[in-house]
Motif scaffolding. Structure first.
Motif, mmCIF file in Angstrom:
data_model
loop_
_atom_site.group_PDB
_atom_site.id
_atom_site.type_symbol
_atom_site.label_atom_id
_atom_site.label_comp_id
_atom_site.label_asym_id
_atom_site.label_seq_id
_atom_site.Cartn_x
_atom_site.Cartn_y
_atom_site.Cartn_z
ATOM 1 N N THR A 189 -22.642 17.977 70.950
ATOM 2 C CA THR A 189 -22.521 17.918 72.456
ATOM 3 C C THR A 189 -23.403 16.862 72.790
ATOM 4 O OG1 THR A 189 -22.302 20.483 72.911
ATOM 5 C CG2 THR A 189 -22.772 19.186 74.850
ATOM 6 N N VAL A 190 -24.629 16.623 72.577
ATOM 7 C CA VAL A 190 -25.502 15.560 73.128
ATOM 8 C C VAL A 190 -24.911 14.055 72.500
ATOM 9 C CG1 VAL A 190 -27.648 14.167 72.970
ATOM 10 C CG2 VAL A 190 -27.608 16.520 73.575
ATOM 11 N N LEU A 191 -24.453 14.408 71.198
ATOM 12 C CA LEU A 191 -23.885 12.882 70.685
ATOM 13 C C LEU A 191 -22.368 12.539 71.520
ATOM 14 C CD1 LEU A 191 -23.604 10.829 68.802
ATOM 15 C CD2 LEU A 191 -22.340 12.054 67.171
ATOM 16 N N ALA A 227 -22.952 13.759 64.286
ATOM 17 C CA ALA A 227 -24.061 14.196 64.855
ATOM 18 C C ALA A 227 -25.349 14.371 63.849
ATOM 19 C CB ALA A 227 -23.801 15.432 65.521
ATOM 20 N N GLU A 276 -21.528 13.410 74.399
ATOM 21 C CA GLU A 276 -21.674 12.804 75.956
ATOM 22 C C GLU A 276 -22.401 11.665 75.856
ATOM 23 O OE1 GLU A 276 -23.865 16.281 77.705
ATOM 24 O OE2 GLU A 276 -22.084 17.466 77.908
ATOM 25 N N ARG A 277 -23.186 11.491 75.009
ATOM 26 C CA ARG A 277 -24.016 10.177 75.115
ATOM 27 C C ARG A 277 -22.993 8.927 74.845
ATOM 28 N NH1 ARG A 277 -30.010 9.850 72.571
ATOM 29 N NH2 ARG A 277 -30.524 7.487 73.210
ATOM 30 N N LEU A 308 -28.649 14.234 66.560
ATOM 31 C CA LEU A 308 -28.332 14.762 67.572
ATOM 32 C C LEU A 308 -27.422 15.848 67.565
ATOM 33 C CD1 LEU A 308 -27.537 11.661 69.596
ATOM 34 C CD2 LEU A 308 -29.697 13.024 69.837
ATOM 35 N N SER A 309 -27.421 16.937 68.624
ATOM 36 C CA SER A 309 -26.356 17.979 68.424
ATOM 37 C C SER A 309 -24.897 17.503 68.864
ATOM 38 C CB SER A 309 -26.733 18.983 69.593
ATOM 39 O OG SER A 309 -26.454 18.370 70.921
ATOM 40 N N GLN A 358 -29.305 5.922 68.578
ATOM 41 C CA GLN A 358 -28.317 7.142 68.058
ATOM 42 C C GLN A 358 -26.910 6.535 68.212
ATOM 43 O OE1 GLN A 358 -31.039 7.902 70.060
ATOM 44 N NE2 GLN A 358 -32.277 8.442 68.252
#
Length: 317
Positions: free
Chosen positions: A242-244, A234, A246-247, A239-240, A212
């Motif tokens: 937030t997840v993108l 995203a 943070e990751r 991905l969402s 990703q």
């Protein structure tokens, strides 16, 4: 990863190879190198950042950064110091190192004899690489202080052998060839290091291998002038937001939009340093709608407007 992001970065930071030393050492011997920052103006004028590498093709020794435990180095290995740390090599781990010095005697390639009067027990070639460190060089940030590439068959071994041949028996065109060899050896060493990283490795190099995050990096590098929003990235990554966020930040070290802003500045800085295009043209090419907005962003990151930065770089070069 469809986009060759590593090549993008290497081109944008203007990687440049330089001269070689041939070192022949008979025990007992020890040699120290100062920090690359101290010798940058002499060996690679005009470069922001200088790295040194050593290709050991005969014998063994001990070496590493001056402030770290020494490691045993064997024939066939290539050792790079991406951060430009002062370092030492010696025939035995208990030989005290002298103060770091840099020899500039003779014509290139320089041949140095170290240690006792006996036959050389270790032989290696040394070279320099220059590149831009500012405004943004994610590769240098991602590499360890000492990058150690083990002996192996393949492209890197072939390049080392050619470097040795061109250093021991220089021929016409050797200066140009040695410069290109330094660059090729560095790129192949980084590719070897990248391929050997375990799954789950963090950092920018780990981000290249993450499905990703690597996808998002490919989009940012492939279309840096596109008006990307976090929602767009995203969605492309599946991905969402937030997840993108943070990751990406956890792996790469910067959130996606901050990474894009820094990458645009690096592209712009490279164009400013290499040509005479108008600042407004460069601003549009890297995704800014106005010269004023680009000037503000550039000054915020580099401490001076683009035109002043171009003049300063030209004077240094």
């Amino acid at each position: 990863m469809d986009r060759d992001i590593l090549s993008d970065v290497l081109q944008a930071v203007r990687l440049k190879g330089a001269l070689f030393y041939l070192v022949e050492a008979a025990p007992p011997w020890v040699v120290t190198a100062p920090s690359a920052q101290e010798v940058a103006a002499a060996v690679m004028p005009g470069c922001d950042h200088v790295m040194e590498f050593h290709a050991f093709f005969e014998g063994e020794c001990w070496g590493g950064p001056l402030d770290h435990p020494q490691e045993r180095i064997r024939a066939g290995e290539i050792i790079l110091f991406p951060r430009g740390d002062p370092h030492v090599f010696r025939s035995a781990p208990d030989i005290p190192p002298p103060p770091p010095t840099m020899s500039r005697q003779g014509s290139v390639p320089i041949r140095l004899r170290l240690g006792g009067s006996g036959a050389p027990a270790a032989r290696f070639v040394c070279g320099f690489l220059g590149c831009d460190a500012r405004p943004f060089n994610p590769l240098i940030e991602a590499l360890p202080r000492m990058l150690r590439i083990p002996a192996q068959e393949g492209p890197l071994d072939a390049l080392m052998r050619l470097a040795v041949a061109e250093t021991t028996s220089p021929r016409a065109g050797g200066e140009a060839l040695r410069a290109r060899l330094a660059e090729m050896m560095f790129v192949e060493a980084v590719r070897t290091h990248l391929a050997a990283l375990p799954d789950g490795t963090g950092g920018w190099l780990g981000g290249l291998r993450d499905p990703q995050v690597g996808r998002v990096l490919g989009l940012l590098h492939g279309q840096p002038a596109h008006p990307w929003a976090l929602d767009d990235l995203a969605r492309e990554a599946g991905l969402s937001r937030t997840v993108l966020h943070e990751r990406f930040a956890a792996l790469v070290g910067h959130p996606p939009m901050q990474y894009l802003a820094r990458w645009r500045m690096q592209l712009a800085a490279s164009r400013l340093a290499q040509g005479s295009d108008k600042v407004v043209s460069i601003a549009m090419e890297v995704g800014y709608e106005s010269e004023a907005a680009f000037n503000r962003a550039f000054k915020r990151l580099l401490g001076m407007p683009p035109a002043a930065w171009r003049r300063e770089r030209g004077a240094r070069a």
